[in-house]
Design a protein around this motif. Structure first.
Motif, mmCIF file in Angstrom:
data_model
loop_
_atom_site.group_PDB
_atom_site.id
_atom_site.type_symbol
_atom_site.label_atom_id
_atom_site.label_comp_id
_atom_site.label_asym_id
_atom_site.label_seq_id
_atom_site.Cartn_x
_atom_site.Cartn_y
_atom_site.Cartn_z
ATOM 1 N N PHE A 161 0.789 -1.232 0.000
ATOM 2 C CA PHE A 161 0.000 0.000 0.000
ATOM 3 C C PHE A 161 0.820 1.281 0.000
ATOM 4 N N THR A 162 2.134 1.194 0.208
ATOM 5 C CA THR A 162 2.939 2.396 0.066
ATOM 6 C C THR A 162 2.841 2.888 -1.377
ATOM 7 N N GLY A 163 2.462 4.134 -1.548
ATOM 8 C CA GLY A 163 2.253 4.697 -2.878
ATOM 9 C C GLY A 163 0.841 4.514 -3.393
ATOM 10 N N ARG A 164 0.032 3.696 -2.697
ATOM 11 C CA ARG A 164 -1.360 3.498 -3.112
ATOM 12 C C ARG A 164 -2.351 4.208 -2.198
ATOM 13 N N THR A 165 -1.877 4.758 -1.071
ATOM 14 C CA THR A 165 -2.765 5.471 -0.164
ATOM 15 C C THR A 165 -1.994 6.589 0.511
ATOM 16 N N ARG A 166 -2.695 7.652 0.835
ATOM 17 C CA ARG A 166 -2.039 8.761 1.540
ATOM 18 C C ARG A 166 -2.107 8.592 3.058
ATOM 19 N N ARG A 167 -2.875 7.570 3.506
ATOM 20 C CA ARG A 167 -3.068 7.410 4.945
ATOM 21 C C ARG A 167 -3.449 5.967 5.246
ATOM 22 N N TYR A 168 -2.822 5.384 6.265
ATOM 23 C CA TYR A 168 -3.092 3.991 6.637
ATOM 24 C C TYR A 168 -3.480 3.959 8.112
ATOM 25 N N VAL A 169 -4.698 3.536 8.393
ATOM 26 C CA VAL A 169 -5.210 3.493 9.758
ATOM 27 C C VAL A 169 -5.327 2.031 10.179
ATOM 28 N N MET A 170 -4.545 1.643 11.160
ATOM 29 C CA MET A 170 -4.566 0.270 11.679
ATOM 30 C C MET A 170 -5.328 0.233 12.998
ATOM 31 N N THR A 171 -6.276 -0.697 13.114
ATOM 32 C CA THR A 171 -6.965 -0.902 14.382
ATOM 33 C C THR A 171 -6.076 -1.733 15.291
ATOM 34 N N SER A 172 -5.609 -1.119 16.370
ATOM 35 C CA SER A 172 -4.751 -1.793 17.345
ATOM 36 C C SER A 172 -5.555 -2.027 18.618
ATOM 37 N N THR A 173 -4.890 -2.109 19.760
ATOM 38 C CA THR A 173 -5.571 -2.571 20.967
ATOM 39 C C THR A 173 -4.901 -2.065 22.230
ATOM 40 N N VAL A 174 -5.676 -1.965 23.294
ATOM 41 C CA VAL A 174 -5.142 -1.685 24.619
ATOM 42 C C VAL A 174 -4.140 -2.750 25.045
ATOM 43 N N GLU A 175 -4.216 -3.936 24.437
ATOM 44 C CA GLU A 175 -3.317 -5.032 24.811
ATOM 45 C C GLU A 175 -1.854 -4.744 24.482
ATOM 46 N N VAL A 176 -1.565 -3.702 23.696
ATOM 47 C CA VAL A 176 -0.151 -3.361 23.463
ATOM 48 C C VAL A 176 0.527 -2.944 24.759
ATOM 49 N N TYR A 177 -0.271 -2.551 25.752
ATOM 50 C CA TYR A 177 0.273 -2.163 27.055
ATOM 51 C C TYR A 177 0.321 -3.355 28.021
ATOM 52 N N GLY A 178 0.237 -4.558 27.479
ATOM 53 C CA GLY A 178 0.089 -5.745 28.298
ATOM 54 C C GLY A 178 1.209 -6.010 29.271
ATOM 55 N N ASP A 179 2.402 -5.519 29.023
ATOM 56 C CA ASP A 179 3.522 -5.776 29.928
ATOM 57 C C ASP A 179 3.692 -4.686 30.975
ATOM 58 N N LEU A 180 2.816 -3.690 30.950
ATOM 59 C CA LEU A 180 2.944 -2.565 31.867
ATOM 60 C C LEU A 180 2.000 -2.750 33.048
#
Length: 321
Positions: free
Chosen positions: A96-115
């Protein structure tokens, strides 16, 4: 809720949604269409694309198939609802690089899982994707491994999009770190139903001795947030959740009001804990999103309505959504 769900007031964009066939993904697509955007949905073909959208069929894990599906196409925004691993992110970045001006990824509160930061809500800076090591060699294609390392997979996926350096193309990206979602008759997680079954039967709810509150978001509100984020201009991680923390007791009280029965808690350090019960701090700070212009509701305003929706009542129990 103070947001109308339109994407930053900029109508008529071409938006690709990867996934989005269920739960808040369906609501996101409805909001984008209502706002006048042209929406294309890419999935493996296991579910039909919603009415009013264009369908593309490909396995997003197959880079060549994904390339063929979007050949000759460009998009103003890509919203990726189903990026769970750094390998998937690596493919998406190349395609998608060069095919979109913006990329929105749905992430999660779980990225803070080790904190664990009791008493302090966690800001986005607590996990800097640019500093997260990526290991593409782990068995990310194994469903059991992926499920067991859900938060780590999302962390490393964010890190792939955040990577910078010589020879790496620039892809403006956003990772929306979504809180625990509640609401909707189509909630497939079974977490609210878990409480309903136990409360109806008078069975105890297993919680840790110190049961910490967490942040949540109403299903309609996260759909509105993603629609808004699609048309905004900011980049990088952003926390998304309603104001206020909820405790297991508050969620159970809302379930009890809907179903009847009685609530009994059993403290345990060995049994499997009930959903939405946490031995460590699990609260996020949404001030970045608010400073960028999104206005969240208060979780206490929609909790009873959301629980009633999930359990099959009409939801009109005095809550505001």
């Amino acid at each position: 809720m103070e947001n109308d769900g339109e994407s930053g007031g900029e109508n008529g964009m071409d938006i690709l949604v990867i996934g989005g066939s269920r739960y808040f993904g369906k609501r996101l697509i409805t909001r984008l269409l209502t706002a006048g955007h042209r929406v294309t949905v890419l999935n493996r073909g296991s579910a039909p694309a919603p009415t009013g959208t264009e369908a593309l069929v490909a396995d997003r894990d197959d880079e060549r198939a994904l390339e063929r599906a979007v050949a000759g196409r460009t998009f103003d925004v890509v919203v990726d609802q189903v990026c769970y691993t750094p390998r998937q992110a690596d493919i998406a970045r190349r395609v998608f690089t060069g095919r979109t001006r913006r990329y929105v990824m749905t992430s999660t509160v779980e990225v803070y899982g080790d904190l664990d930061s009791p008493g302090a809500a966690v800001a986005e800076s607590a996990v800097d994707p640019a500093a997260v090591p990526v290991d593409l060699g782990l068995p990310w294609e194994d469903p059991e491994f992926r499920d067991a390392h859900y938060g780590e997979g999302k962390r490393q996926a964010e890190a792939v999009f955040a990577a910078a350096g010589p020879g790496l193309p620039v892809l403006p990206w956003v990772s929306v770190r979504v809180a625990h979602v509640i609401g909707g008759a189509d909630d497939f997680t079974g977490r609210v139903e878990h409480y309903a079954r136990r409360i109806r039967a008078g069975e105890p709810v297993a919680v840790p001795p110190v049961n910490r509150p967490a942040t949540y978001v109403y299903v309609e509100e996260i759909a509105a947030f993603l629609a808004w984020a699609a048309g905004a201009e900011f980049t990088g991680p952003v926390n998304a959740h309603s104001h206020g923390e909820l405790t297991t007791a508050e969620i159970c009280a809302a379930v009890q009001e809907t179903t009847g029965g009685s609530v009994e808690f059993r403290e345990t350090t060995t049994d499997e804990l009930s959903p939405f019960s946490f031995a460590r701090a699990y609260a996020m700070d949404n001030s970045r999103a608010e400073s960028l212009g999104f206005r969240f509701s208060n979780a206490s305003d929609w909790l009873r309505t959301a629980v009633a929706e999930t359990l099959g009542r009409d939801g009109d129990l005095g809550g505001a959504a």
